[in-house]
Design an enzyme around this catalytic site. Structure first.
Site, PDB file in Angstrom:
ATOM      1  N   ASN A 205       0.864  -1.181   0.000  1.00  0.00           N
ATOM      2  CA  ASN A 205       0.000   0.000   0.000  1.00  0.00           C
ATOM      3  C   ASN A 205       0.902   1.232   0.000  1.00  0.00           C
ATOM      4  O   ASN A 205       1.808   1.338   0.827  1.00  0.00           O
ATOM      5  CB  ASN A 205      -0.870  -0.023   1.273  1.00  0.00           C
ATOM      6  CG  ASN A 205      -2.016   0.949   1.225  1.00  0.00           C
ATOM      7  OD1 ASN A 205      -2.714   1.036   0.215  1.00  0.00           O
ATOM      8  ND2 ASN A 205      -2.231   1.687   2.310  1.00  0.00           N
ATOM      9  N   ASP A 273      -9.160  10.541  -0.509  1.00  0.00           N
ATOM     10  CA  ASP A 273      -9.836  11.771  -0.089  1.00  0.00           C
ATOM     11  C   ASP A 273      -9.282  12.897  -0.949  1.00  0.00           C
ATOM     12  O   ASP A 273      -8.184  12.786  -1.493  1.00  0.00           O
ATOM     13  CB  ASP A 273      -9.718  12.074   1.415  1.00  0.00           C
ATOM     14  CG  ASP A 273      -8.334  11.873   2.009  1.00  0.00           C
ATOM     15  OD1 ASP A 273      -7.331  12.018   1.289  1.00  0.00           O
ATOM     16  OD2 ASP A 273      -8.253  11.577   3.221  1.00  0.00           O
TER      17      ASP A 273
END
Ligand code: G3I
Length: 339
Positions: A205, A273
Site C-alpha cells: 500500500n 480523499d
C-alpha cells in the site's frame, strides 16, 4: 379521558415515523448498490470507537447502508493491536479489530486488513526496544502469523486483502530499518503472510504514486516488479490516493493503474480523499478504476467530514459533517453507474 387515547396515538405516530424512516433508508440505494456486478467493492475507513458510539448512531447506519467494504482506520495497526511487548497472545489487543469485524460481518461487508507493517504508529516498546535485525525479523513474522491467523480463524473469509506492507518507501527511516532494504523487508513480510493465510491477497500500500513523472521509475513500482520476478508472493498494490491541491487526471490514474496491472497485480484505491475540486477528483479516479479490469476496490479514508484525519474544514469526503450527501458523493455514485 383523552390521556390513554392520546398516548396511544402518539405511540402509533412514533411507530409510523420509525417505519417510514427505516423504509426510506432501505429504499434509497447506497453506493454499494451502484457497483457494477461483482466488479468493484466500494468502501470506507472506519473505527470501532465510532461504530459503537452511543451518541452518533448515524455513523454506523450510513456506513452499513452505503458500503460493502470497510478498512479499520487504526484498529489493526501495531500501535492498537500489539500494545504489549512479546509474541504471546496476551501481548495483543484484538478487541477493537474484532468489533469492526463483527460489524462488517453482520452487514454483509468485507474488511481490508490495514496494516501488518508500517514505519509509523508502532507501540513504544517496539520503537524503544533497540532490537537486532534477527529479533525484529522474528517479531515481524510472529506478528503477521498471529494477527492473520486470528482473523482467518474467527472471521473466515472476512478479510481477503491485507496491506501487508504500508509505505515501504519510508521503511528505511523507521524502526524496521535494521532488517535490511525494502526488498528484504517486503520479502520477509509477504512470505510470512502467505504462510499464515494462503488464501489471502497480499498487497503493498503506497501513497503519491499517481504524482510520479514516470511510473516505471517509481521506487514502489520497481520493487513490485522485482518481487514478482523473484516469485515473492504479491497479489495487489493499493493506491492510497490522498489528493491535496494537485489534481490527477483520469488518464494519469489509468496510466499508473495499468503499469501495475501489467505486472499481473490487482490494483485498489485504498484511502481516497480530495479537497481541491473534489467532485472532479472522485470522477477521475473512479472512471479510471472502472476502465482497468484489474482494479477491484475503491475505498475512501473515512466517509463523513465530521471525522477525517485532515480536519473537518478540508471537507475531503462524500458526506458532510451532518451526513448530508455532497457533490463528491454524486460524482462517485454517477461514476460507479458509468454516467
Ligand atoms: O485514540 C487516541 C486517543 O485515545 C488519544 O486521546 C488521542 C490523543 O492524540 O490519540 C488517539 O489516537 C490517534 C489515532 O489516530 C486515533 O484518532 C493517534 O494519536 C493518531 O496518531 C492516529 O492518527 C492516524 C494515523 O494514520 C497514524 O496511525 C490517523 O487517524 C489515520 O487516519 C492515519 O491513517 C494513515 C494510514 O494508516 C496510512 N496512510 C496515511 C493515512 C493518513 O495519515
Amino acid at each position: 379521558m383523552c390521556q390513554g387515547g392520546c398516548m396511544r396515538i402518539k405511540y402509533l405516530a412514533f411507530l409510523l415515523a420509525s417505519l417510514i424512516s427505516t423504509t426510506t433508508l432501505a429504499a434509497i440505494p447506497g453506493l454499494r448498490d451502484d457497483i457494477s456486478p461483482t466488479r468493484l467493492q466500494v468502501g470506507a475507513a472506519a473505527s470501532a470507537k465510532l461504530i459503537t458510539s452511543g451518541t452518533d448512531t448515524k455513523y454506523a447506519s450510513v456506513l452499513a447502508h452505503e458500503y460493502n467494504l470497510m478498512t479499520p482506520e487504526n484498529d489493526l495497526k501495531w500501535g492498537t493491536i500489539h500494545p504489549r511487548s512479546g509474541t504471546a497472545l496476551s501481548s495483543y489487543n484484538f478487541a477493537p479489530g474484532d468489533t469492526d469485524a463483527k460489524f462488517a460481518l453482520s452487514h454483509g461487508m468485507h474488511m481490508r486488513g490495514h496494516t501488518l507493517f508500517w514505519a509509523r504508529y508502532n507501540p513504544s516498546w517496539l520503537t524503544n526496544g533497540n532490537y537486532s535485525a534477527t529479533q525484529l525479523t522474528d517479531l515481524l513474522t510472529n506478528h503477521i502469523q498471529t494477527v492473520m491467523t486470528h482473523y482467518k480463524q474467527y472471521f473466515p473469509g472476512l478479510i481477503v486483502y491485507w496491506d501487508v506492507i504500508n509505505e515501504i518507501k519510508n521503511a528505511g527511516s523507521g524502526v524496521w530499518a535494521p532488517i535490511g532494504n525494502s526488498f528484504k523487508i517486503a520479502s520477509i513480510a509477504l512470505q510470512a503472510a502467505r504462510k499464515a493465510d494462503p488464501s489471502a491477497k497480499l498487497c503493498l500500500n503506497e501513497y503519491s504514486m499517481e504524482f510520479s513523472q514516470n511510473i516505471y521509475q517509481n521506487p514502489t513500482y520497481l520493487l513490485a516488479k522485482q518481487l514478482k520476478q523473484a516469485n515473492i508472493p504479491l497479489d495487489c498494490v493499493g493506491f492510497q490516493g490522498h489528493i491535496g491541491s494537485n489534481s490527477v487526471s483520469e488518464t494519469k490514474w489509468r496510466t499508473v493503474f495499468s503499469a501495475f496491472a501489467a505486472l499481473g497485480l490487482e490494483v485498489q484505491v485504498t484511502e481516497f480523499d480530495a479537497y481541491y475540486a473534489p467532485s472532479q477528483q472522485y470522477t477521475n479516479v473512479v472512471k479510471a478504476c472502472l476502465s482497468v479490469s484489474k482494479c477491484s476496490a475503491f475505498v475512501t479514508w473515512g466517509f463523513t467530514d465530521k471525522y477525517t484525519w485532515l480536519g473537518t474544514s478540508k471537507a475531503p469526503l462524500p458526506f458532510d459533517a451532518q451526513y448530508n450527501k455532497k457533490s463528491a458523493y454524486t460524482a462517485l455514485a454517477n461514476s460507479l453507474l458509468g454516467k
